[in-house]
Scaffold this motif. Structure first.
Motif, PDB file in Angstrom:
ATOM      1  N   LYS A  89       0.685  -1.121  -0.168  1.00 24.13           N
ATOM      2  CA  LYS A  89      -0.139  -0.086   0.005  1.00 24.13           C
ATOM      3  C   LYS A  89       0.917   1.480   0.136  1.00 24.13           C
ATOM      4  N   SER A  90       1.827   1.376   0.920  1.00 26.54           N
ATOM      5  CA  SER A  90       2.532   2.307   1.121  1.00 26.54           C
ATOM      6  C   SER A  90       3.532   2.632  -0.093  1.00 26.54           C
ATOM      7  N   THR A  91       3.762   1.469  -0.788  1.00 24.98           N
ATOM      8  CA  THR A  91       4.735   1.650  -2.089  1.00 24.98           C
ATOM      9  C   THR A  91       3.990   2.417  -3.256  1.00 24.98           C
ATOM     10  N   GLN A 143       2.351  10.877   5.388  1.00 21.89           N
ATOM     11  CA  GLN A 143       2.817   9.583   4.975  1.00 21.89           C
ATOM     12  C   GLN A 143       2.377   8.886   6.402  1.00 21.89           C
ATOM     13  N   GLN A 144       2.728   7.576   6.246  1.00 17.07           N
ATOM     14  CA  GLN A 144       2.566   6.801   7.424  1.00 17.07           C
ATOM     15  C   GLN A 144       3.500   6.916   8.565  1.00 17.07           C
ATOM     16  N   ASP A 145       4.663   7.333   8.207  1.00 18.75           N
ATOM     17  CA  ASP A 145       5.614   7.656   9.589  1.00 18.75           C
ATOM     18  C   ASP A 145       5.482   9.194   9.467  1.00 18.75           C
ATOM     19  N   LEU A 152      -3.573   9.697   1.704  1.00 20.09           N
ATOM     20  CA  LEU A 152      -3.764   9.531   3.304  1.00 20.09           C
ATOM     21  C   LEU A 152      -3.141   8.287   3.451  1.00 20.09           C
ATOM     22  N   ASP A 153      -1.923   7.905   4.106  1.00 22.98           N
ATOM     23  CA  ASP A 153      -1.471   6.694   4.368  1.00 22.98           C
ATOM     24  C   ASP A 153      -1.311   6.589   5.994  1.00 22.98           C
ATOM     25  N   GLU A 154      -2.598   6.183   6.425  1.00 25.84           N
ATOM     26  CA  GLU A 154      -2.866   5.862   7.932  1.00 25.84           C
ATOM     27  C   GLU A 154      -1.480   5.235   8.827  1.00 25.84           C
TER      28      GLU A 154
HETATM   29 MG   LIG Z   1       2.523   1.265   4.763  1.00 29.23          MG
END
Ligand SMILES: [Mg+2]
Ligand SMILES: Nc1ncnc2c1ncn2[C@@H]1O[C@H](COP(=O)(O)OP(=O)(O)OP(=O)(O)O)[C@@H](O)[C@H]1O
Length: 596
Positions: A395-397, A436-438, A516-518
């Motif tokens: 997903k984050s990719t 981003q997730q982080d 949105l990357d939760e």
């Molecule tokens: Mg991710």
């Protein structure tokens, strides 16, 4: 796996320098060319200081022969005043020379640092994956300062002292070539000895730099990873590593101190020899060749001045070598290829907001696993798409590719009909904003984190948006405002708070596409409510991709994609997917989502 894996790899730091002086100056010249004025001024000052310095012994000799010997007391008075003026002039030139060189050095350093920042912000992510942050910090601080020493201490001193030395030898020869040759007969021998000792010093300095750099990187990394170190109670093993590294540094520092200590006696001996021969032979030859006593004293004064620049040249020569190593590292960083996307010609017409993956497959550089496999899908303009899937599904990719942080294969990803690799990066990143997730926040205030210092954002807008999504009220409950300080990387805020701030930031910047990357987090229902309202606002009228772990977040999306192992396994509206026997439905009824 080897236990010492966490230890650093300093192989790059151990490299010896391959740059030579010519190359260094070629690389420095664009920076120097920008400061031409200062450069001309500095050259003039060096010459002026050398000449006024040599004029002093001549003036003293003249005074002795013409005023003192001839008992002309008026002339003596004028000469004394003249002498004082010369001394003052010489001091002024020397002061200005040092000051101007420092100024030039600082200007060049500033330019180099800005260039480093410019480059570092534009080099591909892959560089950061393979380069420890500590090493980049060392480049931008220690190594750049070392280049600064070229101006304050290294090559500049060599250059200045060389001019002084030449002016001294010429002055001595003007009095007597024979006497000069006799006095300086031992100079080559001492020069040879001096260089031998400094070569030793150089070697120990090089080793000590490696040790310092190792220690610096170690400290920088330990500070960054402090949470983990404390959590896993690695303090003891880190202490051992620290003691090992600093013990290394102590050993080599002592060795170089010993070598330095040898330098002084050698040069003192040389000094003594020159002065003794100047004293003895100038007396004898002065008599024989009819050199007046004042001129003999002038000669002696020149000889007295000889050793100082001589020593500086030998000593600083090595420091210059040292700066070369740093210069090489800095210029290697400066020459890192920046992302091609920054140099693309802008796309003149407005780029649309539809996103299309055309049979896209992707794997990260230097890895073998294909993370995304034959992905084909179209996201229409202003469509909101929720993406769910197990951890590591890719997903984050998707986010990395859409922001072109990692380049996809050409012609597999399109935005508004343009292949992503043809869209200039500033245009792309203006168009797409992402949480981003982080979650990362900068040290400063909440307000500064909302505007990121951008001048196109009006204060009013910040307050209005922050109030609209409930951030202002939320903060008020704990007596905080937007002026509340944020610690480094947002350490004093909860994940939910960081997420809310990041959402507000996107609303403020108002991009056309949002992602949105939760971050996975257990947040209370109040924060959940706030975030849900905020994300509803975010996806309104925008093309959006919402990657969610908490499925409640994506119920308001038009469409849901379930990704598994790099493939889309389900695609439909939330209602459609929830109605049939789908993976999505399973996820909904999954233990972790029962509370929804
Ligand atoms: Mg991710
Ligand atoms: N920079 C990288 N270099 C190499 N491999 C990577 C990189 N980033 C991610 N990966 C790998 O790619 C795969 C997909 O990672 P990705 O971050 O896209 O997963 P994700 O679906 O976002 O997972 P999560 O739900 O945990 O956030 C993982 O196997 C991961 O190890």
């Amino acid at each position: 796996m080897r236990r010492g894996k966490l230890m650093h790899n300093f192989s790059e730091d151990k490299e010896t320098t391959r740059l030579n002086y010519k190359q260094l100056f070629r690389k420095l010249s664009p920076f120097l060319a920008r400061r031409k004025g200062t450069l001309v001024w500095v050259t003039f000052l060096v010459l002026a200081a050398a000449l006024s310095g040599r004029a002093i012994p001549f003036f003293i000799g003249y005074t002795i022969d013409n005023a003192i010997v001839k008992k002309d007391w008026d002339l003596l008075l004028y000469c004394t005043i003249g002498y004082a003026v010369l001394e003052v002039l010489n001091s002024v030139f020397e002061f200005l020379q040092v000051y101007q060189f420092q100024k030039l050095g600082n200007q060049v350093l500033l330019d180099i640092r800005s260039k480093i920042l410019f480059v570092v912000q534009r080099i591909p992510m892959t560089y950061f994956n393979r380069t420890p942050a500590g090493r980049i910090v060392t480049r931008a601080t220690n190594d750049v300062s070392q280049i600064g020493e070229i101006f304050s201490d290294g090559v500049v001193k060599v250059f200045i002292q060389l001019i002084v030395l030449i002016s001294i030898v010429v002055s001595m020869m003007l009095i007597s070539v024979k006497l000069t040759l006799i006095c300086l007969a031992t100079a080559p021998l001492f020069f040879y000895l001096g260089i031998k000792v400094t070569n030793k010093i150089k070697e120990t300095l090089r080793v000590s730099k490696i040790a310092t750099s190792a220690l610096n990187s170690f400290i920088a990394e330990s500070l960054n990873g402090m949470k983990i170190i404390q959590m896993y109670q690695l303090s003891r093993s880190k202490m051992d590593q620290f003691e090992f590294l600093s013990g290394d540094l102590k050993r080599v520092s002592l060795k170089s101190t010993r070598n330095y200590a040898m330098m002084m006696p050698i040069l003192n001996l040389f000094n003594g020899l020159i002065l003794a021969s100047a004293l003895y032979f100038s007396g004898i030859l002065g008599q024989q060749d009819g050199i007046k006593v004042g001129l003999v004293i002038t000669f002696f004064l020149h000889a007295l001045d000889f050793v100082h620049p001589f020593r500086d040249i030998i000593e600083k020569y090595q420091q210059f070598q040292n700066s070369l190593t740093s210069a090489e590292r800095v210029f290697t960083l400066l020459e890192e290829p920046i992302e091609a996307g920054y140099n693309l010609p802008p796309i003149p017409q407005k780029v649309g907001n539809a996103i299309e993956f055309r049979n896209l497959s992707f794997k990260y550089q230097d890895t073998t696993t294909t993370v995304l496999k034959n992905l084909s899908l179209t996201i229409k303009d202003r469509q909101s798409v929720g993406v769910v899937g197990r951890t590591g599904a890719g997903k984050s990719t998707l986010v990395h590719l859409l922001l072109n942080l990692y380049p996809p294969t050409p012609n597999e990803l399109f935005i508004g009909g343009h292949a992503i690799e043809s869209i200039p990066l500033n245009q792309l990143r203006h168009k797409i904003n992402c949480v981003q997730q982080d979650l990362f926040l900068f040290k400063g205030t909440i307000f500064e984190n909302l505007t990121l210092g951008s001048e196109r954002i009006l204060d009013d807008r910040v307050y209005r948006v922050a109030a609209e999504i409930g951030l202002v009220d939320y903060l008020a409950k704990t007596q905080r405002t937007l002026a509340h300080p944020v610690e480094e990387s947002g350490a004093n805020l909860s994940t939910g708070e960081k997420q809310l701030i990041s959402f507000a930031r996107i609303l403020i910047f108002d991009p056309e596409i949002v992602i949105l990357d939760e971050a996975t987090s257990n947040i209370d229902s109040q924060m959940e409510q706030l975030l849900q309202t905020a994300s509803k606002k975010l996806i309104q009228n925008r093309t959006s991709i919402v990657i969610a772990h908490r499925l409640s977040t994506i119920f308001s999306c038009d469409r849901i994609l379930v990704i598994d192992n790099g493939r889309v396994i389900e695609d439909g509206s939330p209602q459609e997917l929830a109605a049939k026997d789908s993976e999505f439905k399973k996820m909904l009824s999954d233990q972790s989502y029962k509370d929804l």
